[in-house]
Design an enzyme around this catalytic site. Sequence first.
Site, PDB file in Angstrom:
ATOM      1  N   GLY A 133       3.134   8.321  -7.139  1.00 52.32           N
ATOM      2  CA  GLY A 133       2.196   8.839  -8.128  1.00 52.32           C
ATOM      3  C   GLY A 133       2.812   9.107  -9.484  1.00 52.32           C
ATOM      4  CB  SER A 134       6.086  10.128 -10.728  1.00 55.11           C
ATOM      5  OG  SER A 134       5.787  11.423 -10.317  1.00 55.11           O
TER       6      SER A 134
ATOM      7  CB  SER B 188      10.480  12.617 -10.551  1.00 52.84           C
ATOM      8  OG  SER B 188      10.230  13.395  -9.391  1.00 52.84           O
TER       9      SER B 188
ATOM     10  CB  SER C 242       8.604  16.976  -7.197  1.00 49.65           C
ATOM     11  OG  SER C 242       9.399  15.814  -6.984  1.00 49.65           O
TER      12      SER C 242
ATOM     13  CB  THR D  68      11.433  11.552  -6.390  1.00 48.29           C
ATOM     14  OG1 THR D  68      10.188  12.210  -6.157  1.00 48.29           O
ATOM     15  CG2 THR D  68      11.417  10.187  -5.747  1.00 48.29           C
TER      16      THR D  68
ATOM     17  NE  ARG E 263      -3.317  11.057  -4.350  1.00 49.04           N
ATOM     18  CZ  ARG E 263      -2.986  12.067  -3.550  1.00 49.04           C
ATOM     19  NH1 ARG E 263      -1.780  12.632  -3.628  1.00 49.04           N
ATOM     20  NH2 ARG E 263      -3.857  12.535  -2.666  1.00 49.04           N
TER      21      ARG E 263
ATOM     22  CD  GLU F 280      -0.102   8.613  -2.828  1.00 51.77           C
ATOM     23  OE1 GLU F 280      -0.033   9.842  -2.989  1.00 51.77           O
ATOM     24  OE2 GLU F 280       0.551   7.810  -3.535  1.00 51.77           O
TER      25      GLU F 280
ATOM     26  CG  HIS G  26       0.259 -20.773  -7.350  1.00 56.12           C
ATOM     27  ND1 HIS G  26       0.408 -22.084  -7.737  1.00 56.12           N
ATOM     28  CD2 HIS G  26      -0.362 -20.154  -8.379  1.00 56.12           C
ATOM     29  CE1 HIS G  26      -0.069 -22.245  -8.965  1.00 56.12           C
ATOM     30  NE2 HIS G  26      -0.554 -21.083  -9.376  1.00 56.12           N
TER      31      HIS G  26
ATOM     32  CE  LYS H  13       7.978  12.397  -1.510  1.00 52.39           C
ATOM     33  NZ  LYS H  13       7.600  12.858  -2.826  1.00 52.39           N
TER      34      LYS H  13
HETATM   35  O1  PA5 Z   1       1.421  10.923  -4.596  1.00 49.80           O
HETATM   36  C1  PA5 Z   1       2.470  11.383  -4.149  1.00 49.80           C
HETATM   37  O2  PA5 Z   1       2.596  12.556  -3.780  1.00 49.80           O
HETATM   38  C2  PA5 Z   1       3.688  10.482  -4.051  1.00 49.80           C
HETATM   39  O3  PA5 Z   1       3.366   9.154  -4.279  1.00 49.80           O
HETATM   40  C3  PA5 Z   1       4.760  10.974  -5.027  1.00 49.80           C
HETATM   41  O4  PA5 Z   1       4.314  10.813  -6.346  1.00 49.80           O
HETATM   42  C4  PA5 Z   1       6.062  10.241  -4.805  1.00 49.80           C
HETATM   43  O5  PA5 Z   1       6.525  10.486  -3.492  1.00 49.80           O
HETATM   44  C5  PA5 Z   1       7.154  10.646  -5.789  1.00 49.80           C
HETATM   45  O6  PA5 Z   1       7.238  12.030  -5.909  1.00 49.80           O
HETATM   46  P1  PA5 Z   1       7.278  12.666  -7.375  1.00 49.80           P
HETATM   47  O7  PA5 Z   1       6.014  12.209  -8.023  1.00 49.80           O
HETATM   48  O8  PA5 Z   1       7.352  14.128  -7.187  1.00 49.80           O
HETATM   49  O9  PA5 Z   1       8.498  12.091  -8.022  1.00 49.80           O
END
Ligand code: PA5
Length: 297
Positions: free
Chosen positions: A3-4, A45, A47, A50, A98, A184, A200, A292
């Site tokens: 999501g980042s 990121s 959080s 990551t 996200r 997700e 292709h 994780k």
């Molecule tokens: O949607 C989510 O929670 C994940 O896809 C996270 O974005 C991903 O695991 C990476 O973590 P972060 O966005 O904290 O770097």
Amino acid sequence: MGGSGIAGDVVRSAFAAECPVPISVTKGYRLPGWCRSHSLVIALSFSGDTEETVACYKEAFERGCTVVAASAGGRLAAAAASNRTPHVTVPGDVSMPRAALGYLASITIGVLSGSGLIGDPGESVAKTADALDALADRVGPDQPTHENEAKGLAAVVADRIPLVWTSEGPAEGAAIRWKTQLNENAKMPAFHSILPELDHNEIEGLATVDAGQFVALVLRHALEHPRVAARVEATRALVARSGLEVRDVWGAGATALEVVFSLIMLGDFASVYTAVLRGVDPTPVPVLMGLKERLAR
Ligand code: PA5
């Protein structure tokens, strides 16, 4: 990552055509070999913890790259403070990575613009924001299904496996986002592929099997290459016997930024409505969080 990292995909697909140097999105533990002291690395990121992103940040710092990090805190913020490299704090009022796409993409666009790699995006960002406000009204929860494109799309994908197709260019980031939001939010498999490449290979695997359990959503827009329309029709005709429904979804706008974000907003709403139809909670992502935790042991 996840999501980042999607912010990198979105910015690359919206600005690659105007940026005079390549924009490369790295999703893993290592930077490419060409990434050296002349490179600008933007580490994203939500959080800040990551491990892949933290590893790339450290590698970029050691190689002498210009590094900008963005996170709500975590190890990335701590590393940036101790190395005295720029760090942008993502506001803490966002409930999950996200949902922070607007912040992370804006930060990335701002860094590219501030570095002189792209022009002033102010007007384009303002127009996109206005267009998204209007779109949110049209596809929001208060709009009934028969007038709501996102709810209609949710009904189409809820009991099938979505294949999200688009053409190379500005909507590539949107196709990745559709796939990952369906994964997700709606907790379902979804895949994305890009035209013309999928013509292709992928069509060979779809044309002669029973593909009725899939639905292909083709993200279309005004900026696509003139050959794409003919390609989509030919592809639709060739896979028709397999039972695969190929449905066009049109993004709005005349700029790459509007195109990619209008498609993203439509897909984001559709993925949440799909979650509702499937009876799942779109918010938590226990499986990926469990992974994780397992790796952290
Ligand atoms: O949607 C989510 O929670 C994940 O896809 C996270 O974005 C991903 O695991 C990476 O973590 P972060 O966005 O904290 O770097």
